[in-house]
Design an enzyme around this catalytic site. Structure first.
Site, PDB file in Angstrom:
ATOM      1  N   CYS A   1       0.863  -1.177   0.000  1.00  0.00           N
ATOM      2  CA  CYS A   1       0.000   0.000   0.000  1.00  0.00           C
ATOM      3  C   CYS A   1       0.900   1.227   0.000  1.00  0.00           C
ATOM      4  O   CYS A   1       2.005   1.186  -0.534  1.00  0.00           O
ATOM      5  CB  CYS A   1      -0.943  -0.019   1.199  1.00  0.00           C
ATOM      6  SG  CYS A   1      -0.106  -0.119   2.794  1.00  0.00           S
TER       7      CYS A   1
ATOM      8  N   HIS B   1      35.185 -12.642  14.129  1.00  0.00           N
ATOM      9  CA  HIS B   1      35.164 -13.815  13.249  1.00  0.00           C
ATOM     10  C   HIS B   1      34.990 -13.330  11.814  1.00  0.00           C
ATOM     11  O   HIS B   1      33.906 -12.904  11.416  1.00  0.00           O
ATOM     12  CB  HIS B   1      34.008 -14.740  13.647  1.00  0.00           C
ATOM     13  CG  HIS B   1      34.053 -16.097  13.013  1.00  0.00           C
ATOM     14  ND1 HIS B   1      33.842 -16.295  11.669  1.00  0.00           N
ATOM     15  CD2 HIS B   1      34.288 -17.326  13.550  1.00  0.00           C
ATOM     16  CE1 HIS B   1      33.933 -17.585  11.396  1.00  0.00           C
ATOM     17  NE2 HIS B   1      34.203 -18.236  12.526  1.00  0.00           N
TER      18      HIS B   1
END
Length: 635
Positions: A26, A545
């Site tokens: 919408c 990491h």
């Protein structure tokens, strides 16, 4: 975050393309119907840059984007096969959806694609009426005739537009549906109606009705068409199915529509309009109070779609609608509350957000304002509802009317010209100003800029403000990389993304230089070089990491610069790695920075920036409670 990245991440977090039954949008929301809602990660969606909030309503997962929703939707359609899936019948209802959920989903699916055209055409009609009133245009002038044709065609040929969108929703052939709708407004049929001509089909008398601008008759016709086509496809051989199914559908549905479904639909339309008028006439003032107070609540829960057909039906049946002017009071009240927050707040970020969203709210797009400002601070939303009720009451009591469809907003004012226009303007003005005054006088609660800085949230630098050092025992973590910032939840590694290893943040590196985010001791260096652990001098344990599953590279493309036990200072080089080669090898390079002992701390606060450079502020590790939020209230 650009539209392409946002589209991909949204699809991932709703459970993937395979989990999507259908998608429509919408003015501000992506509306997903999902096979399994439990597969959607609502928390991750809400944290995405570019997503305002996420709402579950009417059987849909609604992702509120704001004004950019059309571009994001287009990108999703480009990147996926969702549109094709819908055409092939993927847009089926789940059996456990409630009747209300199914009704709202049906209405939104049919009407939402047309709202832009409705709003533009309605506004143009209102402006033309204003220009004629001001004698700037003559209704007999060619310029007026052409512009009026442009504005009026959307509503005159409304059955054709609804035929197409409803066919998509009912899983019928949309072009056959357009042909059925075209028959309803065919010139010779309209001439017969205008001349009161009596016609019959195979000897059966036909009740002629003017179907231009009608809503319900074509919806009934297309609904029947979907069942007729399904039956025909089951009995006609596939070698001639593409020819005979459309032909027979037209032969069956068009006459039935003129004989049965059209008159029945017209009767329903008249009944709906009469029913609404009866309820409204019981007390226009109370109707205005309810509309002005609760419209934004309906919008939040996505049930406002149920009112769109009523407004359109009123316009096409009686020539005007009394609901839209009352709703304008609700919308402008939210904008007034947003302006009040802008004037009252001493927080630069709040002022900036309130200013931009208030402008959008004035023009009818209130969801960024509601979710970002008024509902967030609670009291401004309540003040806006009260102000909307007062303005709506004035408009209702004064008989305000809308003579063209337009989103309730400042732009819709020309569509209100006519009966009750003066009281409509008074009501809108009162709602807007009253909301500002209530916010300024009664106040609201938010963090001061000083507290925001102390918490390290959103300032983008590590230095505390003078005099705030004693407010909180904290440690600031700076960025070890250059690159884009992402929420931890978006990392395609469930063990880390779930937070099981600790809280943190993710950086998609733009270069392969990894530096220390703190001063401390290197506690872990994986032999493959893809991960490094550091304990800061204050005891914060960090794991960096590089990438996902990059351990499989066995050290290739990584060059370690430190070893376990080394002392490092903030900004020292820890690792060099080749970003492009790692990506070329098929690995994700998104790098999480995790506080592995985050359970030992009160909170881990994150930057709100979308990009980081080496040594930019990234995280704040909080040991003790922050000072109480400041309250903006005048005693």
């Amino acid at each position: 975050m650009n539209n392409q990245d946002l589209a991909k991440q949204i699809i991932t977090q709703v459970g993937g393309e395979s989990n999507v039954i259908s998608l429509v949008h919408c003015a501000t929301r992506l509306r997903f119907k999902l096979k399994d809602k439990s597969r959607a990660n609502k928390a991750a969606l809400e944290k995405m840059e570019g997503v305002i909030t996420v709402v579950e309503s009417a059987g849909q997962l609604q992702v509120v984007i704001g004004n950019n929703v059309g571009q994001v939707y287009a990108q999703i359609m480009k990147d996926t096969n969702l549109e094709d899936a819908e055409r092939k019948g993927g847009n089926t209802e789940r059996s456990n959806s409630s009747v209300l959920d199914k009704a709202i989903d049906l209405i939104s699916g049919i009407f939402s694609p047309l709202l832009g055209a409705f709003a533009g055409a309605g506004l143009l009609k209102g402006l033309l009426a204003l220009f004629v009133q001001l004698s700037w245009l003559d209704a007999a002038n060619g310029t007026y005739m052409i512009l009026n044709a442009a504005a009026d065609s959307t509503f005159y040929f409304l059955p054709i537009l609804l035929g197409f969108t409803s066919a998509r929703k009912f899983q019928a052939n949309p072009f056959v549906a357009v042909a059925i709708a075209g028959a309803l407004v065919y010139p010779s049929i309209l001439d017969a109606f205008n001349n009161a001509q009596q016609i019959a089909f195979l000897g059966i008398p036909v009740t002629l009705i003017n179907y231009t601008s009608s809503v319900i008759p074509i919806l009934l016709a297309v609904w029947i068409q979907s069942y007729v086509e399904k039956l025909l496809r089951s009995i006609i051989h596939e070698s001639v199915r593409n020819i005979f199914v459309p032909m027979l559908a037209l032969v069956i549905v068009v006459p039935l529509t003129f004989l049965i479904f059209g008159p029945v639909g017209n009767t329903i339309s008249q009944a709906v309009a009469s029913g609404y008028t009866w309820v409204y006439n019981l007390s226009p003032l109370i109707a205005g109070i309810i509309a002005g107070a609760f419209w934004q609540v309906f919008v939040i829960f996505g049930v406002h779609w149920g009112f769109i057909p009523i407004m359109l039906n009123n316009l096409t049946t009686v020539g005007y609608d009394t609901m839209m002017p009352m709703l304008a009071a609700a919308v402008l009240a939210q904008a007034g509350a947003g302006l009040g927050v802008f004037l009252k707040s001493k927080n630069k970020q709040t002022k900036a957000l309130a200013g931009s969203t208030t402008i959008a709210g004035v023009f009818g797009i209130t969801e960024p304002l509601v979710y970002g400002i008024t509902l967030k601070f609670k009291k401004p939303f309540i003040y806006a509802c009260i102000s909307g009720a007062v303005g709506g009451a004035i408009i209702g009591a004064g008989g305000g009317r809308g003579f063209g469809f337009a989103f309730p907003s400042l732009l819709a004012i020309p569509t209100y010209i006519g009966s009750g226009f003066t009281t409509t303007m008074i009501g809108i003005t009162v709602a807007f100003i009253l909301a500002i005054v209530l916010v300024l006088i009664l106040g609201f609660k938010e963090e001061t800029e000083e507290n925001t800085a102390a918490s390290g949230n959103a300032l983008g630098n590590a230095a505390p403000l003078p005099g705030t050092e004693s407010l909180v025992d904290k440690e600031v973590i700076v960025s070890p990389l250059n690159g884009k910032i992402m929420p931890l939840e978006l990392l395609p590694d469930e063990a880390i993304a779930s937070g099981a290893m600790g809280k943190g943040i993710v950086i998609e590196p733009s270069s392969g230089r990894l530096t220390s985010p703190v001063s401390g001791t290197v506690t872990t260096v994986f032999p493959t070089g893809h991960a490094i652990g550091i304990t800061s001098d204050e005891g914060v344990e960090l794991l960096i990491h590089v990438g996902v599953n990059t351990v499989k590279l066995k050290g290739q493309f990584f060059d370690k610069k430190v070893k376990e036990g080394d002392r490092v200072k903030q900004g020292d080089l820890l690792l060099d790695f080749d970003v492009e080669q790692i990506r070329a090898a098929g690995f994700v390079t998104a790098t999480p920075i995790i506080v592995t002992n985050s359970a030992s701390y009160l909170d881990v606060l994150k930057t709100d920036k979308s990009e980081a450079k080496h040594n930019d502020y990234l995280l704040t590790i909080v040991n003790h409670s922050l000072k109480e939020d400041h309250v903006y209230e005048d005693k």
